[in-house]
Motif scaffolding. Structure first.
Motif, short mmCIF file in Angstrom:
data_model
loop_
_atom_site.label_atom_id
_atom_site.label_comp_id
_atom_site.label_asym_id
_atom_site.label_seq_id
_atom_site.Cartn_x
_atom_site.Cartn_y
_atom_site.Cartn_z
N GLY A 222 -8.73 -8.33 11.74
CA GLY A 222 -7.63 -9.28 11.75
C GLY A 222 -6.33 -8.56 11.43
N GLY A 223 -5.43 -9.27 10.79
CA GLY A 223 -4.20 -8.64 10.32
C GLY A 223 -3.16 -8.37 11.37
N GLY A 224 -3.32 -8.92 12.57
CA GLY A 224 -2.35 -8.70 13.64
C GLY A 224 -1.10 -9.54 13.47
N MET A 225 -0.21 -9.42 14.42
CA MET A 225 1.08 -10.09 14.32
C MET A 225 1.00 -11.61 14.27
N LEU A 226 -0.09 -12.19 14.80
CA LEU A 226 -0.23 -13.65 14.79
C LEU A 226 -1.34 -14.13 13.85
N ALA A 227 -1.99 -13.22 13.16
CA ALA A 227 -3.11 -13.57 12.28
C ALA A 227 -2.61 -14.11 10.94
N ALA A 228 -3.49 -14.82 10.24
CA ALA A 228 -3.18 -15.35 8.92
C ALA A 228 -3.78 -14.51 7.80
N GLU A 229 -4.74 -13.67 8.14
CA GLU A 229 -5.36 -12.82 7.13
C GLU A 229 -5.92 -11.58 7.80
N GLY A 230 -6.22 -10.59 6.98
CA GLY A 230 -6.77 -9.36 7.52
C GLY A 230 -7.25 -8.45 6.41
N THR A 231 -8.05 -7.47 6.80
CA THR A 231 -8.49 -6.45 5.85
C THR A 231 -8.20 -5.08 6.46
N VAL A 232 -7.99 -4.12 5.57
CA VAL A 232 -7.79 -2.74 5.99
C VAL A 232 -8.66 -1.87 5.09
N GLU A 233 -9.55 -1.11 5.71
CA GLU A 233 -10.38 -0.16 4.97
C GLU A 233 -9.73 1.22 5.12
N PHE A 234 -9.58 1.91 3.99
CA PHE A 234 -8.90 3.20 4.04
C PHE A 234 -9.40 4.13 2.94
N VAL A 235 -9.07 5.39 3.10
CA VAL A 235 -9.29 6.41 2.08
C VAL A 235 -7.94 7.03 1.78
N ALA A 236 -7.55 6.98 0.52
CA ALA A 236 -6.32 7.62 0.05
C ALA A 236 -6.72 8.82 -0.80
N ARG A 237 -6.03 9.95 -0.57
CA ARG A 237 -6.37 11.17 -1.29
C ARG A 237 -5.27 11.56 -2.26
N TYR A 238 -5.71 12.11 -3.39
CA TYR A 238 -4.78 12.63 -4.38
C TYR A 238 -5.50 13.69 -5.21
N ALA A 239 -4.83 14.80 -5.45
CA ALA A 239 -5.29 15.86 -6.36
C ALA A 239 -6.79 16.13 -6.26
N GLY A 240 -7.30 16.30 -5.06
CA GLY A 240 -8.71 16.61 -4.89
C GLY A 240 -9.64 15.42 -5.04
N GLU A 241 -9.11 14.24 -5.22
CA GLU A 241 -9.90 13.01 -5.37
C GLU A 241 -9.66 12.11 -4.16
N GLU A 242 -10.53 11.12 -4.01
CA GLU A 242 -10.38 10.12 -2.95
C GLU A 242 -10.56 8.73 -3.53
N GLN A 243 -9.78 7.80 -3.00
CA GLN A 243 -9.95 6.39 -3.34
C GLN A 243 -10.29 5.66 -2.04
N HIS A 244 -11.51 5.13 -1.96
CA HIS A 244 -11.97 4.39 -0.79
C HIS A 244 -11.85 2.91 -1.13
N GLU A 245 -11.18 2.16 -0.28
CA GLU A 245 -10.91 0.77 -0.61
C GLU A 245 -10.88 -0.09 0.65
N VAL A 246 -11.23 -1.34 0.49
CA VAL A 246 -11.01 -2.36 1.52
C VAL A 246 -10.06 -3.37 0.89
N SER A 247 -8.84 -3.40 1.40
CA SER A 247 -7.82 -4.31 0.88
C SER A 247 -7.74 -5.56 1.73
N ARG A 248 -7.51 -6.69 1.05
CA ARG A 248 -7.34 -7.97 1.75
C ARG A 248 -5.87 -8.35 1.74
N PHE A 249 -5.42 -8.91 2.87
CA PHE A 249 -4.03 -9.31 3.03
C PHE A 249 -3.98 -10.73 3.59
N VAL A 250 -2.94 -11.46 3.22
CA VAL A 250 -2.72 -12.80 3.77
C VAL A 250 -1.28 -12.88 4.27
#
Length: 121
Positions: free
Chosen positions: A81-109
């Motif tokens: 989801g999460g497109g220009m006409l959607a009401a909600e969406g999720t984004v799964e991502f990996v963010a890296r910092y200082a040799g570490e990783e944060q894996h997350e699925v964020s919800r948006f409305v």
């Protein structure tokens, strides 16, 4: 000196990408664009933008960023989801910092035409 690249990984200069959202010159058109701009806000140390884009039902009163964390990269793994006409969406991502990783699925409305970060699942 060439302009610095946006931390979100778009390859664009920061001022032409997430910088425009951080200054209020533009708003996120999709959930993924909001997520990328929020990652960039962490990378450039902008807690005000993070709070301003956090949904009122889940937003903390304040947010202190750790100045010792240096964010080094972002990989978007999937969006739902999460497109220009959607009401909600999720984004799964990996963010890296200082040799570490944060894996997350964020919800948006999307409310009143604006995207908001809700929470992580």
């Amino acid at each position: 000196m060439p302009p610095r690249r946006c931390p979100c990984g778009s390859g664009l200069p920061y001022d032409e990408c997430c910088g425009r959202l951080h200054t209020g010159e533009a708003t996120a058109a999709t959930a993924e664009q909001l997520m990328r701009s929020r990652y960039s806000a962490f990378a450039v140390g902008d807690p005000g933008y993070l709070l301003d884009t956090w949904h009122s039902t889940t937003r903390p009163r304040s947010l202190a960023l750790d100045p010792d964390i240096r964010w080094t990269g972002l990989d978007v793994l999937a969006t739902t989801g999460g497109g220009m006409l959607a009401a909600e969406g999720t984004v799964e991502f990996v963010a890296r910092y200082a040799g570490e990783e944060q894996h997350e699925v964020s919800r948006f409305v999307r409310e009143d035409g604006a995207w908001w970060y809700l929470d992580a699942v």
